[in-house]
Design a protein around this motif. Structure first.
Motif, mmCIF file in Angstrom:
data_model
loop_
_atom_site.group_PDB
_atom_site.id
_atom_site.type_symbol
_atom_site.label_atom_id
_atom_site.label_comp_id
_atom_site.label_asym_id
_atom_site.label_seq_id
_atom_site.Cartn_x
_atom_site.Cartn_y
_atom_site.Cartn_z
ATOM 1 N N ARG B 5 -34.516 -0.821 15.388
ATOM 2 C CA ARG B 5 -33.873 -0.820 16.717
ATOM 3 C C ARG B 5 -32.361 -0.671 16.522
ATOM 4 N NH1 ARG B 5 -37.257 -0.315 21.178
ATOM 5 N NH2 ARG B 5 -39.151 -0.120 19.949
ATOM 6 N N SER B 6 -31.784 -1.711 15.923
ATOM 7 C CA SER B 6 -30.356 -1.608 15.609
ATOM 8 C C SER B 6 -30.101 -2.327 14.292
ATOM 9 C CB SER B 6 -29.505 -2.199 16.735
ATOM 10 O OG SER B 6 -29.601 -3.607 16.697
ATOM 11 N N HIS B 7 -28.959 -2.016 13.706
ATOM 12 C CA HIS B 7 -28.639 -2.609 12.407
ATOM 13 C C HIS B 7 -27.136 -2.776 12.303
ATOM 14 C CE1 HIS B 7 -28.510 -3.383 8.121
ATOM 15 N NE2 HIS B 7 -27.544 -2.481 8.057
ATOM 16 N N THR B 8 -26.730 -3.911 11.748
ATOM 17 C CA THR B 8 -25.306 -4.135 11.509
ATOM 18 C C THR B 8 -25.096 -4.396 10.025
ATOM 19 O OG1 THR B 8 -25.018 -5.084 13.697
ATOM 20 C CG2 THR B 8 -23.290 -5.556 12.081
ATOM 21 N N GLY B 9 -24.203 -3.631 9.413
ATOM 22 C CA GLY B 9 -23.930 -3.836 7.992
ATOM 23 C C GLY B 9 -22.597 -3.207 7.613
ATOM 24 N N VAL B 10 -22.125 -3.552 6.422
ATOM 25 C CA VAL B 10 -20.835 -3.020 5.953
ATOM 26 C C VAL B 10 -20.917 -1.492 5.811
ATOM 27 C CG1 VAL B 10 -19.246 -2.974 3.975
ATOM 28 C CG2 VAL B 10 -20.171 -5.162 4.804
ATOM 29 N N GLY B 11 -19.913 -0.825 6.345
ATOM 30 C CA GLY B 11 -19.862 0.636 6.256
ATOM 31 C C GLY B 11 -19.253 1.088 4.939
ATOM 32 N N ILE B 12 -19.848 2.125 4.334
ATOM 33 C CA ILE B 12 -19.358 2.655 3.055
ATOM 34 C C ILE B 12 -18.830 4.072 3.284
ATOM 35 C CG2 ILE B 12 -19.988 3.168 0.670
ATOM 36 C CD1 ILE B 12 -22.560 1.418 1.223
ATOM 37 N N PRO B 13 -17.524 4.281 3.138
ATOM 38 C CA PRO B 13 -16.990 5.641 3.327
ATOM 39 C C PRO B 13 -17.152 6.475 2.060
ATOM 40 C CG PRO B 13 -15.183 4.106 2.954
ATOM 41 C CD PRO B 13 -16.453 3.314 2.812
ATOM 42 N N LEU B 14 -18.078 7.406 2.058
ATOM 43 C CA LEU B 14 -18.282 8.292 0.891
ATOM 44 C C LEU B 14 -17.683 9.643 1.266
ATOM 45 C CD1 LEU B 14 -19.619 8.688 -1.947
ATOM 46 C CD2 LEU B 14 -21.650 9.478 -0.738
ATOM 47 N N ARG B 15 -16.414 9.793 0.936
ATOM 48 C CA ARG B 15 -15.678 10.953 1.416
ATOM 49 C C ARG B 15 -15.955 12.164 0.514
ATOM 50 N NH1 ARG B 15 -10.923 11.876 4.636
ATOM 51 N NH2 ARG B 15 -10.361 9.741 5.158
ATOM 52 N N ARG B 16 -17.144 12.637 0.551
ATOM 53 C CA ARG B 16 -17.503 13.826 -0.231
ATOM 54 C C ARG B 16 -18.425 14.689 0.616
ATOM 55 N NH1 ARG B 16 -17.819 12.505 -6.473
ATOM 56 N NH2 ARG B 16 -16.931 10.419 -6.501
ATOM 57 N N SER B 17 -18.332 15.998 0.429
ATOM 58 C CA SER B 17 -19.281 16.885 1.106
ATOM 59 C C SER B 17 -20.277 17.390 0.070
ATOM 60 C CB SER B 17 -18.549 18.054 1.753
ATOM 61 O OG SER B 17 -17.866 18.786 0.769
ATOM 62 N N ASN B 18 -21.371 18.003 0.555
ATOM 63 C CA ASN B 18 -22.393 18.561 -0.338
ATOM 64 C C ASN B 18 -22.909 17.557 -1.360
ATOM 65 O OD1 ASN B 18 -23.104 21.435 0.087
ATOM 66 N ND2 ASN B 18 -20.881 21.581 0.208
ATOM 67 N N VAL B 19 -23.212 16.374 -0.903
ATOM 68 C CA VAL B 19 -23.817 15.386 -1.801
ATOM 69 C C VAL B 19 -25.284 15.791 -1.961
ATOM 70 C CG1 VAL B 19 -24.411 12.968 -2.119
ATOM 71 C CG2 VAL B 19 -22.231 13.590 -1.056
ATOM 72 N N ASP B 20 -25.592 16.462 -3.067
ATOM 73 C CA ASP B 20 -26.960 16.982 -3.219
ATOM 74 C C ASP B 20 -27.883 15.910 -3.797
ATOM 75 O OD1 ASP B 20 -27.109 17.213 -6.182
ATOM 76 O OD2 ASP B 20 -25.472 18.641 -5.860
ATOM 77 N N THR B 21 -29.184 16.184 -3.761
ATOM 78 C CA THR B 21 -30.152 15.160 -4.157
ATOM 79 C C THR B 21 -30.118 14.885 -5.658
ATOM 80 O OG1 THR B 21 -31.875 16.845 -4.200
ATOM 81 C CG2 THR B 21 -31.725 15.492 -2.214
ATOM 82 N N ASP B 22 -29.575 15.840 -6.445
ATOM 83 C CA ASP B 22 -29.412 15.563 -7.872
ATOM 84 C C ASP B 22 -28.317 14.519 -8.092
ATOM 85 O OD1 ASP B 22 -30.890 17.053 -10.138
ATOM 86 O OD2 ASP B 22 -30.711 18.545 -8.558
#
Lengths: 472, 197
Positions: B5-22
């Motif tokens: 429904r909803s969730h509250t937690g610490v936000g993590i800023p991952l300032r990267r684009s193209n984070v691929d599954t590898d």
């Protein structure tokens, strides 16, 4: 309008159908092996779900099993862990398993038909792309991913999007020395490795009707190499005869009811296929691959193709890369290509008829001293049968190695692998880079071509051999 | 699958684009036989760097990942979603997701919310300037709230419905359990079983 064979089998299994949703299909048989099942069982455990129909589920150990010392623990840790995990999961969830050393153990697609659990009109799935093998019986059989394995274990159904149908009609009759493997390699060379994408292929025509069940399995097995979801052949007397008397075949009144139903499993005359391909069996000669995908094949009498004259850019690029990997020069006659290893086996060509055909060529002769030949029966039952017929003695007398059952060098997950740069003539199904071992080079061939190649040391057909007695 | 429904937690800023599954989980972790326990493989290469965002104490235990565009591209491995969830990530917010990753997310119970590039920038700044800020993600309202910043995110109706109800593929099918029971009673008796004979 009439329906195709594939559509009939599909329609008979729809559990739920609603606009805008995939059809929910009932699955008659779910085959399981050690590589693609661990996370599926773990998913069930996490959700607290049981296997819905253990009586429609069957497991065997095949991909990782060594073909020597099958009574010893597996040396490789990853392989051993996968096999042990399957054993634990089958015990916990109540699934019947044929472990290494069991009389019924073998490659999952050899085991099903030989037990008689593969029958016409069924839906059959397994976490393995070569599940298409079972289509030879007129079953709709296809490979699935691990999430789908979990889905089938939990519900015995799968939500599926509809497919298109393609008729592959093979007219005429095969000439001696030409086999089912040559048909399917020629089909893939003709339509390409992506030509079957989105389709269920139905193989039909005079040449198909004349084939044994083993040969039909070889053809359906490699449907996936043309990109198809599945391959099918309508059941007939040959099919019934193969099934009758097997441990899980119907008997008595059930047999009659089954045959009555099976005889309806043909494509109606007024049914329309979405695509059609026609081949003439009379024109076929032994086929071998020269490249690194199963569509890169030619008649054995041809030469390594020259990428420079290929007009299609992507084909030329693929051919250039393939020849570099394969270490081949354009223009080299295929018959001049020398191999180090001959592999006879796999779910494509590891059945008794395949072993007989190869043994007939090898009988009373010696393989080339410069190469090794591995003979790996598709199942322990095939091994037992071959030994009862004395085929093992033919192979070992010729200088080949006689092994226990498993997937073996087809994909090299066990110790049976090519060394870098080694070249094989292999009766398996994929000639991908590194498939049979890192840096290994694979030429896909039929069992008789494999045997003739083992004798001469270069890619050869039985026609290239001097009669065994002639020299004496 | 747990309903969301909803969730509250610490936000993590991952300032990267193209984070691929590898990058999310390297292939070497795919050899495992379990469906859980992939948290150690999450961003395995990047986590060797002590300055990587997940190695900073302020973000320890963070559960709302905010990333640059094209998150989850590359290989179709479902392990990428598993690794994020095993680590404790409940929500990923990004200006653009790879299709397969987005599909895998809703199947496994991870909320993949698409936000505008401008909102991503606002979130990055806020989370970087005030490390440890909590983000509240309301799936019903499709909003993410951090301090005084309230942004909306997109998620397709079907995925949202599944997540709100907690439907995984198997539970969706088991809604038709009665139909399956019924079908089973109509199967011909000549069909084989695998029971030993």
């Amino acid at each position: 309008m009439g329906r195709t064979l594939a559509e009939k089998v599909w329609d008979a299994h729809v559990v739920h159908r609603a606009e805008g949703e995939p059809d929910l299909l009932f699955i008659d048989l779910h085959l399981v092996h050690e590589v693609t099942s661990p996370q599926a069982f773990d998913g069930l455990r996490l959700a607290g779900r049981p296997v819905r129909r253990t009586d429609l589920t069957l497991a065997t150990e095949d991909h990782n099993v060594p073909t020597l010392g099958v009574n010893l623990p597996i040396a490789d840790e990853v392989s051993r862990t996968q096999v042990e995990t399957l054993r634990r999961n089958c015990a916990e969830f109540g699934v019947r398993l044929f472990p290494m050393g069991d009389r019924e153990q073998g490659i999952v697609h050899v085991v099903g038909p030989q037990l008689g659990v593969t029958q016409p009109g069924m839906t059959i799935v397994c976490g393995d792309s070569h599940t298409s093998t079972h289509g030879a019986f007129g079953a709709l059989a296809f490979g699935i991913g691990t999430s789908e394995v979990e889905h089938v274990l939990a519900t015995q159904t799968l939500p599926l999007k509809p497919f298109r149908t393609m008729a592959i009609t093979v007219e005429g009759s095969l000439r001696p020395g030409v086999s089912a493997k040559d048909i399917i390699l020629a089909v893939i060379a003709k339509i390409g490795t992506g030509g079957g994408q989105g389709y269920v292929l139905e193989y039909r025509g005079e040449a198909i009707r004349q084939l044994s069940m083993e040969a039909r399995m070889t053809i359906c097995n490699m449907s996936i190499e043309a990109g198809a979801r599945a391959g099918m052949i309508a059941p007939d007397e040959t099919t019934y005869e193969f099934i009758q008397g097997r441990p899980h075949a119907p008997s008595g009144a059930d047999w009659d009811a089954a045959v009555e139903y099976w005889s309806t499993l043909v494509t109606d005359e007024d049914a329309v296929f979405d695509a059609e391909v026609v081949l003439d069996a009379d024109e076929l000669t032994p086929f071998v691959t020269w490249g690194t995908n199963p569509g890169q094949g030619l008649p054995l009498s041809a030469a390594v193709p020259d990428p420079a004259v290929m007009t299609d850019d992507s084909q030329r690029l693929a051919a250039e890369r393939a020849l570099e990997y394969m270490g081949l020069e354009p223009g080299t006659p295929l018959r001049d290509i020398r191999v180090d290893t001959v592999f006879l086996g796999s779910c494509t060509n590891g059945r008794i008829e395949d072993l007989r055909a190869a043994a007939d060529i090898l009988r009373g002769r010696q393989i080339d001293p410069g190469l090794r030949m591995l003979v790996v029966p598709g199942s322990m039952r095939v091994k037992e049968q071959a030994e009862a017929e004395g085929l093992d003695a033919v192979f070992t007398a010729a200088g080949a190695e006689w092994r226990s059952a498993g997937c073996s060098m087809c994909l090299g997950m066990n110790p049976d692998q090519l060394a870098p740069g080694e070249r094989s003539a292999s009766t398996s199904n994929r000639n991908f880079e590194g498939r049979q071992g890192k840096g290994g080079r694979t030429h896909l061939v039929s069992p008789v071509v494999a045997a003739a190649t083992a004798l001469r040391g270069t890619l050869s057909s039985p026609d290239d051999l001097v009669p065994a007695t002639a020299g004496r | 699958m747990e309903a969301f429904r909803s969730h509250t937690g610490v936000g993590i800023p991952l300032r990267r684009s193209n984070v691929d599954t590898d990058q999310i989980i390297p292939a070497v972790y795919l050899k495992r036989i379990t469906r859980t326990g992939f948290e150690d493989g999450l961003f395995a290469a990047w986590r060797k760097d002590p300055s990587f965002i997940l190695n900073q104490p302020a973000f320890a235990g963070g559960s709302v990942l905010v990333a640059g565009p094209d998150f989850g591209t590359g290989s179709s491995r479902e392990h990428a979603v598993w690794a994020l969830m095993d680590y404790g990530i409940k929500v990923v917010l990004s200006p653009r997701f790879a299709d397969i990753f987005r599909g895998n997310s809703s199947k496994a119970g991870l909320v993949a919310g698409q936000i505008s590039q401008d909102d991503a920038e606002l979130l990055f700044k806020l989370l970087e300037n005030e490390p440890g800020t909590e983000v509240t993600v309301d799936l019903e309202a499709r909003t993410a709230t951090a301090g005084t910043l309230v942004i909306s995110f997109d998620i397709d109706d079907y995925a949202r419905w599944r997540l709100l109800e907690g439907w995984d593929d198997i539970s969706l099918t088991l809604r038709h359990a009665e139909r399956i029971d019924e079908f089973e009673t109509t199967r011909p008796s000549f069909l084989p079983t695998t029971t030993a004979r």
